[in-house]
Design an enzyme around this catalytic site. Structure first.
Site, PDB file in Angstrom:
ATOM      1  N   LYS A   1       0.807  -1.231   0.000  1.00  0.00           N
ATOM      2  CA  LYS A   1       0.000   0.000   0.000  1.00  0.00           C
ATOM      3  C   LYS A   1       0.843   1.286   0.000  1.00  0.00           C
ATOM      4  O   LYS A   1       0.433   2.289  -0.551  1.00  0.00           O
ATOM      5  CB  LYS A   1      -0.927   0.032   1.219  1.00  0.00           C
ATOM      6  CG  LYS A   1      -2.127  -0.873   1.125  1.00  0.00           C
ATOM      7  CD  LYS A   1      -2.997  -0.651   2.344  1.00  0.00           C
ATOM      8  CE  LYS A   1      -4.203  -1.515   2.366  1.00  0.00           C
ATOM      9  NZ  LYS A   1      -5.144  -1.134   3.424  1.00  0.00           N
TER      10      LYS A   1
ATOM     11  N   ASP B   1     -10.279   3.480   1.520  1.00  0.00           N
ATOM     12  CA  ASP B   1     -10.571   3.280   2.948  1.00  0.00           C
ATOM     13  C   ASP B   1     -11.132   4.569   3.550  1.00  0.00           C
ATOM     14  O   ASP B   1     -11.950   4.532   4.465  1.00  0.00           O
ATOM     15  CB  ASP B   1      -9.312   2.874   3.727  1.00  0.00           C
ATOM     16  CG  ASP B   1      -8.992   1.394   3.555  1.00  0.00           C
ATOM     17  OD1 ASP B   1      -9.891   0.635   3.138  1.00  0.00           O
ATOM     18  OD2 ASP B   1      -7.841   1.013   3.837  1.00  0.00           O
TER      19      ASP B   1
HETATM   20  P1  NAP Z   1      -1.395  -1.906  11.290  1.00  0.00           P
HETATM   21  O1  NAP Z   1      -0.917  -0.935  10.281  1.00  0.00           O
HETATM   22  O2  NAP Z   1      -0.610  -3.156  11.557  1.00  0.00           O
HETATM   23  O3  NAP Z   1      -1.599  -1.108  12.684  1.00  0.00           O
HETATM   24  C1  NAP Z   1      -2.127  -1.730  13.812  1.00  0.00           C
HETATM   25  C2  NAP Z   1      -2.134  -0.748  14.995  1.00  0.00           C
HETATM   26  O4  NAP Z   1      -2.742  -1.416  16.099  1.00  0.00           O
HETATM   27  C3  NAP Z   1      -0.758  -0.341  15.477  1.00  0.00           C
HETATM   28  O5  NAP Z   1      -0.840   0.954  16.038  1.00  0.00           O
HETATM   29  C4  NAP Z   1      -0.458  -1.389  16.553  1.00  0.00           C
HETATM   30  O6  NAP Z   1       0.439  -0.949  17.526  1.00  0.00           O
HETATM   31  C5  NAP Z   1      -1.820  -1.508  17.188  1.00  0.00           C
HETATM   32  N1  NAP Z   1      -2.027  -2.783  17.868  1.00  0.00           N
HETATM   33  C6  NAP Z   1      -1.925  -4.033  17.344  1.00  0.00           C
HETATM   34  N2  NAP Z   1      -2.279  -4.961  18.239  1.00  0.00           N
HETATM   35  C7  NAP Z   1      -2.610  -4.291  19.380  1.00  0.00           C
HETATM   36  C8  NAP Z   1      -3.041  -4.693  20.674  1.00  0.00           C
HETATM   37  N3  NAP Z   1      -3.234  -5.975  20.964  1.00  0.00           N
HETATM   38  N4  NAP Z   1      -3.277  -3.736  21.585  1.00  0.00           N
HETATM   39  C9  NAP Z   1      -3.081  -2.433  21.282  1.00  0.00           C
HETATM   40  N5  NAP Z   1      -2.664  -1.976  20.081  1.00  0.00           N
HETATM   41  C10 NAP Z   1      -2.440  -2.908  19.144  1.00  0.00           C
HETATM   42  O7  NAP Z   1      -2.867  -2.443  10.918  1.00  0.00           O
HETATM   43  P2  NAP Z   1      -4.012  -1.630  10.138  1.00  0.00           P
HETATM   44  O8  NAP Z   1      -3.887  -1.890   8.686  1.00  0.00           O
HETATM   45  O9  NAP Z   1      -3.996  -0.247  10.648  1.00  0.00           O
HETATM   46  O10 NAP Z   1      -5.331  -2.416  10.628  1.00  0.00           O
HETATM   47  C11 NAP Z   1      -5.820  -2.291  11.953  1.00  0.00           C
HETATM   48  C12 NAP Z   1      -7.133  -3.073  12.082  1.00  0.00           C
HETATM   49  O11 NAP Z   1      -8.115  -2.475  11.245  1.00  0.00           O
HETATM   50  C13 NAP Z   1      -7.034  -4.535  11.625  1.00  0.00           C
HETATM   51  O12 NAP Z   1      -7.813  -5.336  12.470  1.00  0.00           O
HETATM   52  C14 NAP Z   1      -7.645  -4.528  10.231  1.00  0.00           C
HETATM   53  O13 NAP Z   1      -8.249  -5.774   9.896  1.00  0.00           O
HETATM   54  C15 NAP Z   1      -8.722  -3.458  10.423  1.00  0.00           C
HETATM   55  N6  NAP Z   1      -9.091  -2.835   9.143  1.00  0.00           N
HETATM   56  C16 NAP Z   1     -10.400  -2.914   8.793  1.00  0.00           C
HETATM   57  C17 NAP Z   1     -10.816  -2.319   7.616  1.00  0.00           C
HETATM   58  C18 NAP Z   1     -12.261  -2.391   7.237  1.00  0.00           C
HETATM   59  O14 NAP Z   1     -12.598  -2.155   6.062  1.00  0.00           O
HETATM   60  N7  NAP Z   1     -13.153  -2.668   8.185  1.00  0.00           N
HETATM   61  C19 NAP Z   1      -9.896  -1.654   6.786  1.00  0.00           C
HETATM   62  C20 NAP Z   1      -8.559  -1.589   7.197  1.00  0.00           C
HETATM   63  C21 NAP Z   1      -8.159  -2.189   8.386  1.00  0.00           C
HETATM   64  P3  NAP Z   1       2.030  -1.227  17.419  1.00  0.00           P
HETATM   65  O15 NAP Z   1       2.558  -0.201  16.463  1.00  0.00           O
HETATM   66  O16 NAP Z   1       2.480  -1.068  18.805  1.00  0.00           O
HETATM   67  O17 NAP Z   1       2.175  -2.646  16.896  1.00  0.00           O
END
Ligand code: NAP
Length: 292
Positions: free
Chosen positions: A70, A106
């Site tokens: 991305k 998004d």
């Molecule tokens: P990402 O870039 O990997 O970022 C994840 C974030 O969450 C980081 O800030 C990470 O912190 C934090 N994190 C991970 N596990 C955690 C925990 N157990 N407790 C507290 N903080 C935690 O992922 P992303 O792409 O942003 O996606 C995040 C979520 O959104 C995922 O579940 C994804 O499936 C969902 N999502 C949904 C959609 C939709 O259309 N509904 C679209 C996009 C994403 P660190 O930096 O400390 O690791």
């Protein structure tokens, strides 16, 4: 059935074998009656430039872009939309007669998920959990929607600070502040907040018993939007609803971002959006049962 005029759409990423995008877009192609097909292409990091050149060479109409490409794909494109530039990520490429244009659907997914449920954040305080790619799209949209302040709670403070400083300019008057991942700080942020958005994977299957916030902090008057879509009703959403909060499932965003991508490729949207959303929620929530 495909013919010589069928336009090719798809997804590039690695892995792609568990993606819901082929199902979502397959349904959209059917509902819209457009002459398109959609394929998932596994593209390794080192093959990204070749794959993008291949889109031009083969006249592929457009693709979704997912992990891990991305951000890396931006310099390979001819133009990048303002929202994709601000968020720093492209998840849709449109091939406009050989010119590759990058978008971020998004952001539209987040905005429509909120607006269609009547959420208005103008002048409000909002709490966002997480500082990854999805959080960037959420924070940017909240600022465009006129939120007064966004409190970002990040497990890794440096990541939160980077998000806030990189988005500050495009977020205009919205005040972005980073807080630690601590219960007391979160409780303070939630006081008087209009909306809580979980943009972390916390609560996602198979760790669906977890929740980023204890239900005690939530109640009537706050809207809770969980980006996690598997399970459909996360523990966070169930507990929030149990305390009288309005809830928004991540599946809404997932469907809306797909609708937006399809509109960018074909210029078409489902005529009866409400009906389409209801059908897709039912269809996808069945698909998600037992989905890894
Ligand atoms: P990402 O870039 O990997 O970022 C994840 C974030 O969450 C980081 O800030 C990470 O912190 C934090 N994190 C991970 N596990 C955690 C925990 N157990 N407790 C507290 N903080 C935690 O992922 P992303 O792409 O942003 O996606 C995040 C979520 O959104 C995922 O579940 C994804 O499936 C969902 N999502 C949904 C959609 C939709 O259309 N509904 C679209 C996009 C994403 P660190 O930096 O400390 O690791």
């Amino acid at each position: 059935m495909a013919d010589a005029h069928t336009q090719t759409l798809g997804l590039i990423g690695d892995p792609v074998d568990h993606s819901l995008s082929p199902l979502l877009h397959g349904n959209l192609i059917h509902v819209l009656g457009v002459n398109c097909c959609y394929h998932a292409f596994r593209v390794r990091r080192e093959e990204l430039a070749e794959a993008v050149a291949g889109l031009r060479a083969l006249g592929v109409r457009g693709v979704n872009v997912t992990i891990p490409h991305k951000e890396a794909v931006l310099p390979l494109l001819d133009e990048v939309s303002p929202e994709a530039r601000a968020v720093g990520a492209v998840n849709v490429i449109v091939n406009q007669q050989g010119r590759l244009l990058g978008y971020n659907s998004d952001t539209a997914g987040v905005e429509l998920a909120l607006r269609r449920r009547g959420v208005d954040v103008r002048g409000c305080k909002v709490v966002v959990l997480g500082a990854g790619g999805a959080a960037r799209a959420v924070v940017w949209v909240l600022a465009q929607m006129g939120a007064a302040a966004v409190h970002i709670h990040s497990r890794t403070p440096t990541r939160g600070e980077r998000l806030a400083s990189e988005l500050a300019e495009s977020c205009g008057k919205t005040e972005l502040t980073v807080f630690p991942w601590e219960e007391a700080a979160l409780a303070r942020s939630l006081e008087g907040a209009a909306l809580l958005v979980n943009a972390t994977p916390c609560g996602m299957w198979p760790r669906h018993h977890e929740s980023p916030v204890t239900g005690n902090f939530l109640g009537k008057g706050i809207v809770v939007f969980d980006l996690v879509y598997n399970p459909l009703h996360t523990r966070l959403l169930r507990e929030a609803a149990g305390r009288g909060a309005q809830t928004i499932p991540g599946l809404d965003m997932l469907i809306f971002q797909a609708v937006e991508a399809m509109a960018l490729w074909t210029g078409r949207r489902p005529a009866k959006e409400g009906e389409f959303m209801t059908e897709m929620r039912t269809f996808l929530s069945k698909e998600l049962q037992g989905y890894a």
